[in-house]
Motif scaffolding. Structure first.
Motif, short mmCIF file in Angstrom:
data_model
loop_
_atom_site.label_atom_id
_atom_site.label_comp_id
_atom_site.label_asym_id
_atom_site.label_seq_id
_atom_site.Cartn_x
_atom_site.Cartn_y
_atom_site.Cartn_z
N ALA A 89 0.83 -1.21 0.00
CA ALA A 89 0.00 0.00 0.00
C ALA A 89 0.87 1.26 0.00
O ALA A 89 0.54 2.25 -0.68
CB ALA A 89 -0.93 0.00 1.21
N LEU A 90 1.98 1.24 0.72
CA LEU A 90 2.87 2.41 0.75
C LEU A 90 3.45 2.68 -0.63
O LEU A 90 3.55 3.84 -1.06
CB LEU A 90 4.00 2.18 1.76
CG LEU A 90 3.61 2.20 3.24
CD1 LEU A 90 4.79 1.79 4.11
CD2 LEU A 90 3.12 3.58 3.64
N VAL A 91 3.83 1.60 -1.34
CA VAL A 91 4.38 1.78 -2.69
C VAL A 91 3.30 2.30 -3.63
O VAL A 91 3.55 3.23 -4.42
CB VAL A 91 4.95 0.44 -3.20
CG1 VAL A 91 5.32 0.55 -4.68
CG2 VAL A 91 6.18 0.03 -2.40
N LEU A 92 2.11 1.73 -3.58
CA LEU A 92 1.03 2.15 -4.49
C LEU A 92 0.50 3.54 -4.15
O LEU A 92 -0.17 4.16 -4.98
CB LEU A 92 -0.12 1.14 -4.43
CG LEU A 92 0.18 -0.26 -4.98
CD1 LEU A 92 -1.04 -1.15 -4.84
CD2 LEU A 92 0.60 -0.17 -6.44
N ASN A 93 0.81 4.02 -2.96
CA ASN A 93 0.37 5.37 -2.58
C ASN A 93 1.31 6.44 -3.11
O ASN A 93 0.96 7.62 -3.15
CB ASN A 93 0.26 5.46 -1.06
CG ASN A 93 -0.44 6.74 -0.60
OD1 ASN A 93 -1.56 7.01 -1.00
ND2 ASN A 93 0.23 7.51 0.24
N GLU A 94 2.52 6.03 -3.52
CA GLU A 94 3.48 6.99 -4.06
C GLU A 94 3.07 7.40 -5.48
O GLU A 94 2.35 6.69 -6.17
CB GLU A 94 4.89 6.37 -4.10
CG GLU A 94 5.46 6.06 -2.72
CD GLU A 94 5.72 7.32 -1.92
OE1 GLU A 94 6.10 8.34 -2.54
OE2 GLU A 94 5.53 7.29 -0.69
N ASP A 95 3.54 8.57 -5.89
CA ASP A 95 3.21 9.09 -7.22
C ASP A 95 4.31 8.66 -8.20
O ASP A 95 5.43 9.17 -8.16
CB ASP A 95 3.10 10.62 -7.17
CG ASP A 95 2.58 11.20 -8.48
OD1 ASP A 95 2.08 10.41 -9.30
OD2 ASP A 95 2.68 12.42 -8.67
N PHE A 96 4.01 7.69 -9.06
CA PHE A 96 4.99 7.22 -10.03
C PHE A 96 4.25 6.87 -11.33
O PHE A 96 3.04 6.65 -11.34
CB PHE A 96 5.77 6.01 -9.51
CG PHE A 96 4.91 4.82 -9.18
CD1 PHE A 96 4.62 3.84 -10.13
CD2 PHE A 96 4.39 4.66 -7.89
CE1 PHE A 96 3.84 2.74 -9.82
CE2 PHE A 96 3.59 3.56 -7.58
CZ PHE A 96 3.32 2.61 -8.54
N GLY A 100 -1.56 3.77 -11.72
CA GLY A 100 -2.92 3.30 -11.95
C GLY A 100 -2.96 1.86 -12.42
O GLY A 100 -3.75 1.05 -11.94
N LEU A 101 -2.05 1.53 -13.36
CA LEU A 101 -1.97 0.16 -13.86
C LEU A 101 -1.53 -0.80 -12.75
O LEU A 101 -2.06 -1.92 -12.64
CB LEU A 101 -1.01 0.09 -15.04
CG LEU A 101 -0.80 -1.30 -15.67
CD1 LEU A 101 -2.12 -1.85 -16.20
CD2 LEU A 101 0.27 -1.23 -16.75
N ALA A 102 -0.57 -0.36 -11.94
CA ALA A 102 -0.09 -1.20 -10.85
C ALA A 102 -1.20 -1.49 -9.84
O ALA A 102 -1.34 -2.62 -9.35
CB ALA A 102 1.09 -0.53 -10.14
N ARG A 103 -2.02 -0.49 -9.57
CA ARG A 103 -3.14 -0.70 -8.64
C ARG A 103 -4.14 -1.69 -9.22
O ARG A 103 -4.68 -2.55 -8.50
CB ARG A 103 -3.83 0.63 -8.34
CG ARG A 103 -3.02 1.55 -7.43
CD ARG A 103 -3.84 2.78 -7.06
NE ARG A 103 -3.14 3.62 -6.09
CZ ARG A 103 -3.68 4.67 -5.49
NH1 ARG A 103 -4.92 5.04 -5.80
NH2 ARG A 103 -3.00 5.36 -4.60
#
Length: 291
Positions: A89-96, A100-103
């Motif tokens: 969740a911490l990684v997916l909360n970062e702006d990279f 969107g695709l990763a989520r």
């Protein structure tokens, strides 16, 4: 009619409350009646049996084994899910780029039927032609096939791993909601004060994520405790009942052995265990928040 009466909050929630009470309490009353009765395998009540069904369940060695295994199953999956979901969740909360695709990729398993997922894993873990054995042989890690689901030493741990993997998407969704509610100003102020990433996580992220951690623990505990498809679709409680948990033991009592009275008694006992855990955990969590 008095307008204040219609806007009273208790009046507004009363219809939903009574509907929920009917949906929950009526089956409980029926189960209570069956659990105290002598029942044939066709569901016909033959008379009052008192606590005989409860005594029969308690004195069955398989019940005690399934109870202990359920504790290991529930704790192992819930703990493993929480530990792995927080960093995801911490990684997916970062702006990279591609967030969107990763989520979507992380959430996709949540959209697949749990039974279908378990069947796919059963194929992958097949002792003769399974994908896992093929991959491990290709990497040189094993020189002969492993019967993953045919022996107690590997079947239950593998099922716990599957349970963790299928629980991560739901838990990550909860944590992402919690992380999005934390103001960015707190992190900016902490950086200005020279705080490290670990200090920001331990003193800002983790405390503010506390309520969402509590939700994840309670929801996952309820889901995992009652989780039927993974074990049933992979081993059906075998080999030799070595992977039975309470819910699969309950199914066997009711549908394989036709002991509906004992199955009803076990259902009420499982409900009481979950209710007791939820009450205790929520009280402890609320006390911790007040402190």
């Amino acid at each position: 009619m008095n307008r204040s009466f219609l806007t009273n909050p208790y009046v507004l929630v009363a219809p939903g409350f009574f509907l929920a009470a009917f949906i929950i309490l009526w089956p409980l009353l029926q189960l209570g009646q069956i659990s105290l009765s002598e029942v044939n395998r066709f569901g016909q009540l033959k008379g009052f049996a008192g606590l005989e069904n409860y005594v029969a369940v308690f004195t069955d060695p398989q019940f005690l084994s399934a109870l202990a295994r359920t504790g290991i199953w529930t704790f192992g999956i819930v703990a493993g899910t929480i530990i792995l979901s927080v960093p995801v969740a911490l990684v997916l909360n970062e702006d990279f780029y591609g967030r969107g695709l990763a989520r979507i990729i992380v959430m996709l398993p949540w959209a697949v039927s749990l039974t279908m997922t378990a069947i796919v894993w059963r194929w992958a873990l097949n002792g003769e032609s399974g994908m896992l054995n093929s991959a491990l042989r290709g990497l040189g890690l094993i020189d002969q096939n492993v019967q993953w689901l045919a022996q107690a030493a590997t079947a239950f741990p593998v099922q716990i791993v599957i349970g963790i993997l299928v629980s991560i998407p739901f838990t990550v969704t909860i944590f992402l909601g919690g992380l999005s509610s934390i103001p960015d100003d707190l992190y900016e102020a902490a950086k200005l004060e020279g705080a490290s990433n670990w200090q920001m996580f331990s003193r800002i992220t983790l405390p503010l994520l506390g309520p969402f951690l509590n939700i994840a623990v309670v929801m996952n505990t309820i889901n995992v405790f009652n989780s039927f498809p993974i074990i049933w679709a992979t081993t059906q409680g075998g080999p030799a009942n070595s992977t039975d948990i309470l819910v699969t033991y309950l199914y066997k009592l009711g549908f394989n052995f036709g002991k509906l009275g004992e199955a009803s008694a076990l259902s009420l006992m499982m409900f009481a265990l979950l209710l007791l855990f939820t009450i205790i955990y929520v009280r402890l969590a609320m006390r911790g928040e007040r402190a």
